[in-house]
Design an enzyme around this catalytic site. Sequence first.
Site, PDB file in Angstrom:
ATOM      1  N   LYS A  14      52.307  24.651  63.801  1.00  0.00           N
ATOM      2  CA  LYS A  14      51.720  24.230  65.080  1.00  0.00           C
ATOM      3  C   LYS A  14      52.043  22.763  65.375  1.00  0.00           C
ATOM      4  O   LYS A  14      52.493  22.420  66.463  1.00  0.00           O
ATOM      5  CB  LYS A  14      50.194  24.429  65.079  1.00  0.00           C
ATOM      6  CG  LYS A  14      49.771  25.873  64.876  1.00  0.00           C
ATOM      7  CD  LYS A  14      48.270  26.034  64.908  1.00  0.00           C
ATOM      8  CE  LYS A  14      47.545  25.323  63.794  1.00  0.00           C
ATOM      9  NZ  LYS A  14      47.865  25.801  62.437  1.00  0.00           N
ATOM     10  N   ARG A  39      38.798  27.363  67.182  1.00  0.00           N
ATOM     11  CA  ARG A  39      38.930  28.148  65.948  1.00  0.00           C
ATOM     12  C   ARG A  39      37.800  29.150  65.780  1.00  0.00           C
ATOM     13  O   ARG A  39      37.788  29.879  64.781  1.00  0.00           O
ATOM     14  CB  ARG A  39      38.917  27.211  64.736  1.00  0.00           C
ATOM     15  CG  ARG A  39      40.250  26.547  64.560  1.00  0.00           C
ATOM     16  CD  ARG A  39      40.352  25.890  63.218  1.00  0.00           C
ATOM     17  NE  ARG A  39      41.594  25.160  63.206  1.00  0.00           N
ATOM     18  CZ  ARG A  39      41.935  24.290  62.283  1.00  0.00           C
ATOM     19  NH1 ARG A  39      41.131  24.036  61.291  1.00  0.00           N
ATOM     20  NH2 ARG A  39      43.078  23.670  62.348  1.00  0.00           N
ATOM     21  N   ARG A  69      54.491  20.186  52.199  1.00  0.00           N
ATOM     22  CA  ARG A  69      54.329  19.336  53.393  1.00  0.00           C
ATOM     23  C   ARG A  69      54.112  17.878  52.986  1.00  0.00           C
ATOM     24  O   ARG A  69      53.350  17.570  52.089  1.00  0.00           O
ATOM     25  CB  ARG A  69      53.113  19.827  54.198  1.00  0.00           C
ATOM     26  CG  ARG A  69      52.748  18.882  55.320  1.00  0.00           C
ATOM     27  CD  ARG A  69      51.952  19.553  56.403  1.00  0.00           C
ATOM     28  NE  ARG A  69      50.611  19.960  55.997  1.00  0.00           N
ATOM     29  CZ  ARG A  69      49.785  20.610  56.821  1.00  0.00           C
ATOM     30  NH1 ARG A  69      50.169  20.955  58.033  1.00  0.00           N
ATOM     31  NH2 ARG A  69      48.588  20.942  56.403  1.00  0.00           N
ATOM     32  N   ARG A  87      48.568  15.692  52.087  1.00  0.00           N
ATOM     33  CA  ARG A  87      47.175  15.806  52.508  1.00  0.00           C
ATOM     34  C   ARG A  87      46.267  16.253  51.370  1.00  0.00           C
ATOM     35  O   ARG A  87      46.646  17.094  50.570  1.00  0.00           O
ATOM     36  CB  ARG A  87      47.073  16.784  53.687  1.00  0.00           C
ATOM     37  CG  ARG A  87      47.367  16.117  54.991  1.00  0.00           C
ATOM     38  CD  ARG A  87      47.411  17.056  56.130  1.00  0.00           C
ATOM     39  NE  ARG A  87      46.310  18.019  56.163  1.00  0.00           N
ATOM     40  CZ  ARG A  87      46.140  18.887  57.147  1.00  0.00           C
ATOM     41  NH1 ARG A  87      46.984  18.901  58.161  1.00  0.00           N
ATOM     42  NH2 ARG A  87      45.149  19.745  57.126  1.00  0.00           N
ATOM     43  N   ARG A  92      41.206  27.778  53.661  1.00  0.00           N
ATOM     44  CA  ARG A  92      41.530  27.587  55.077  1.00  0.00           C
ATOM     45  C   ARG A  92      42.155  28.845  55.661  1.00  0.00           C
ATOM     46  O   ARG A  92      41.879  29.209  56.796  1.00  0.00           O
ATOM     47  CB  ARG A  92      42.463  26.370  55.238  1.00  0.00           C
ATOM     48  CG  ARG A  92      41.705  25.052  55.046  1.00  0.00           C
ATOM     49  CD  ARG A  92      42.572  23.975  54.461  1.00  0.00           C
ATOM     50  NE  ARG A  92      43.598  23.533  55.378  1.00  0.00           N
ATOM     51  CZ  ARG A  92      44.756  23.001  54.987  1.00  0.00           C
ATOM     52  NH1 ARG A  92      45.034  22.861  53.705  1.00  0.00           N
ATOM     53  NH2 ARG A  92      45.622  22.616  55.874  1.00  0.00           N
TER      54      ARG A  92
HETATM   55  P1  ADP Z   1      50.431  23.522  61.009  1.00  0.00           P
HETATM   56  O1  ADP Z   1      50.280  22.390  61.993  1.00  0.00           O
HETATM   57  O2  ADP Z   1      50.446  24.867  61.683  1.00  0.00           O
HETATM   58  O3  ADP Z   1      49.450  23.466  59.869  1.00  0.00           O
HETATM   59  P2  ADP Z   1      52.897  22.110  60.229  1.00  0.00           P
HETATM   60  O4  ADP Z   1      53.611  21.911  61.526  1.00  0.00           O
HETATM   61  O5  ADP Z   1      52.208  20.935  59.629  1.00  0.00           O
HETATM   62  O6  ADP Z   1      51.881  23.379  60.352  1.00  0.00           O
HETATM   63  O7  ADP Z   1      53.948  22.726  59.181  1.00  0.00           O
HETATM   64  C1  ADP Z   1      53.573  22.964  57.817  1.00  0.00           C
HETATM   65  C2  ADP Z   1      54.753  22.653  56.889  1.00  0.00           C
HETATM   66  O8  ADP Z   1      55.766  23.646  57.070  1.00  0.00           O
HETATM   67  C3  ADP Z   1      55.408  21.303  57.176  1.00  0.00           C
HETATM   68  O9  ADP Z   1      55.838  20.778  55.926  1.00  0.00           O
HETATM   69  C4  ADP Z   1      56.618  21.657  58.062  1.00  0.00           C
HETATM   70  O10 ADP Z   1      57.688  20.743  57.907  1.00  0.00           O
HETATM   71  C5  ADP Z   1      56.994  23.046  57.547  1.00  0.00           C
HETATM   72  N1  ADP Z   1      57.449  23.975  58.596  1.00  0.00           N
HETATM   73  C6  ADP Z   1      57.021  24.071  59.880  1.00  0.00           C
HETATM   74  N2  ADP Z   1      57.682  25.052  60.544  1.00  0.00           N
HETATM   75  C7  ADP Z   1      58.543  25.605  59.637  1.00  0.00           C
HETATM   76  C8  ADP Z   1      59.506  26.679  59.686  1.00  0.00           C
HETATM   77  N3  ADP Z   1      59.691  27.382  60.818  1.00  0.00           N
HETATM   78  N4  ADP Z   1      60.198  26.965  58.559  1.00  0.00           N
HETATM   79  C9  ADP Z   1      59.998  26.255  57.412  1.00  0.00           C
HETATM   80  N5  ADP Z   1      59.123  25.236  57.289  1.00  0.00           N
HETATM   81  C10 ADP Z   1      58.400  24.913  58.381  1.00  0.00           C
HETATM   82  P1  AMP Z   2      44.056  21.065  60.220  1.00  0.00           P
HETATM   83  O1  AMP Z   2      44.791  19.759  60.200  1.00  0.00           O
HETATM   84  O2  AMP Z   2      44.160  21.775  61.548  1.00  0.00           O
HETATM   85  O3  AMP Z   2      44.399  21.942  59.060  1.00  0.00           O
HETATM   86  O4  AMP Z   2      42.506  20.672  60.092  1.00  0.00           O
HETATM   87  C1  AMP Z   2      42.009  19.959  58.968  1.00  0.00           C
HETATM   88  C2  AMP Z   2      40.499  20.203  58.816  1.00  0.00           C
HETATM   89  O5  AMP Z   2      39.791  19.649  59.945  1.00  0.00           O
HETATM   90  C3  AMP Z   2      40.073  21.667  58.759  1.00  0.00           C
HETATM   91  O6  AMP Z   2      40.197  22.220  57.477  1.00  0.00           O
HETATM   92  C4  AMP Z   2      38.620  21.582  59.221  1.00  0.00           C
HETATM   93  O7  AMP Z   2      37.763  21.106  58.199  1.00  0.00           O
HETATM   94  C5  AMP Z   2      38.693  20.487  60.304  1.00  0.00           C
HETATM   95  N1  AMP Z   2      38.967  21.063  61.647  1.00  0.00           N
HETATM   96  C6  AMP Z   2      40.057  20.823  62.436  1.00  0.00           C
HETATM   97  N2  AMP Z   2      39.965  21.503  63.601  1.00  0.00           N
HETATM   98  C7  AMP Z   2      38.789  22.190  63.553  1.00  0.00           C
HETATM   99  C8  AMP Z   2      38.122  23.084  64.448  1.00  0.00           C
HETATM  100  N3  AMP Z   2      38.640  23.405  65.646  1.00  0.00           N
HETATM  101  N4  AMP Z   2      36.929  23.598  64.049  1.00  0.00           N
HETATM  102  C9  AMP Z   2      36.381  23.281  62.875  1.00  0.00           C
HETATM  103  N5  AMP Z   2      36.955  22.459  61.982  1.00  0.00           N
HETATM  104  C10 AMP Z   2      38.145  21.912  62.309  1.00  0.00           C
END
Ligand code: ADP
Ligand code: AMP
Length: 212
Positions: free
Chosen positions: A13, A85, A124, A156, A167
């Site tokens: 995302k 969510r 990541r 992270r 999660r």
């Molecule tokens: P989200 O925001 O949905 O949690 P991220 O954009 O942070 O996901 O992506 C999670 C990890 O996967 C990051 O390390 C990113 O570089 C990698 N990633 C994202 N899209 C792809 C893909 N299509 N193929 C392989 N790795 C990906």
């Molecule tokens: P994310 O970066 O989207 O994985 O979010 C990190 C953390 O923030 C999550 O594991 C939750 O603890 C909190 N969080 C982010 N967005 C929301 C949401 N819409 N509702 C509840 N908790 C959230």
Amino acid sequence: MRVILMGPQGAGKGTQAAKLEEETGATHIETGDLVRSEIKSETELGQKIKEYSDKGELVPDEIIIDMTKPYLDENDSWILDGFPRTQEQARALDEALEDIGEELDMVIVLEADDDELVERLSGRRQSEATGEVYHVEHNPPPEEGSEEDPGPFVQREDDTEEAIRNRLDSYHEQTEPLKDFYEEKGILVTVDASKDIDEVTQEVLKAVGEDK
Ligand code: ADP
Ligand code: AMP
């Protein structure tokens, strides 16, 4: 443009929202980032929500809605990443839109299976300086010591195997049912996010009518 990017943690995302923001100029609103900033500021609220975030649990609806709403009010055009969510959050978003007489254009769901997601989240890395997200294998940062080197990088705290599993469980239990809610409204588009980053970007741009 008012678009929700939905999908499990690690689906891409944030990665795709950054590209959409670049192409369309819409503001990327990432609630996970709002949560992390609040925690970093060491406010009373930050201390309270850290307990949820560290364990990979959802922050209570009321808190997250109050944190997100000002950003929705401030921007006409946005890409929502990580919100809503829960049903409660989806209702709050509907109400906020109704108040200003606007509608959601589209909900894009990025789909990939859990094993792939765990692998992505484990690899990541985020640049401390730019916030840019990389993956050690699939999207490696520019070479260390080079002019574009955006290091140092951080992993992270909630990208541990246990928090990742929590999660993903909460995504399947609480967030995934929202797909039916938006499907009924006729605005749901599903994208196969297991493909490589550029292919997914093409699909996402096609969904919003920005493909070339
Ligand atoms: P989200 O925001 O949905 O949690 P991220 O954009 O942070 O996901 O992506 C999670 C990890 O996967 C990051 O390390 C990113 O570089 C990698 N990633 C994202 N899209 C792809 C893909 N299509 N193929 C392989 N790795 C990906
Ligand atoms: P994310 O970066 O989207 O994985 O979010 C990190 C953390 O923030 C999550 O594991 C939750 O603890 C909190 N969080 C982010 N967005 C929301 C949401 N819409 N509702 C509840 N908790 C959230």
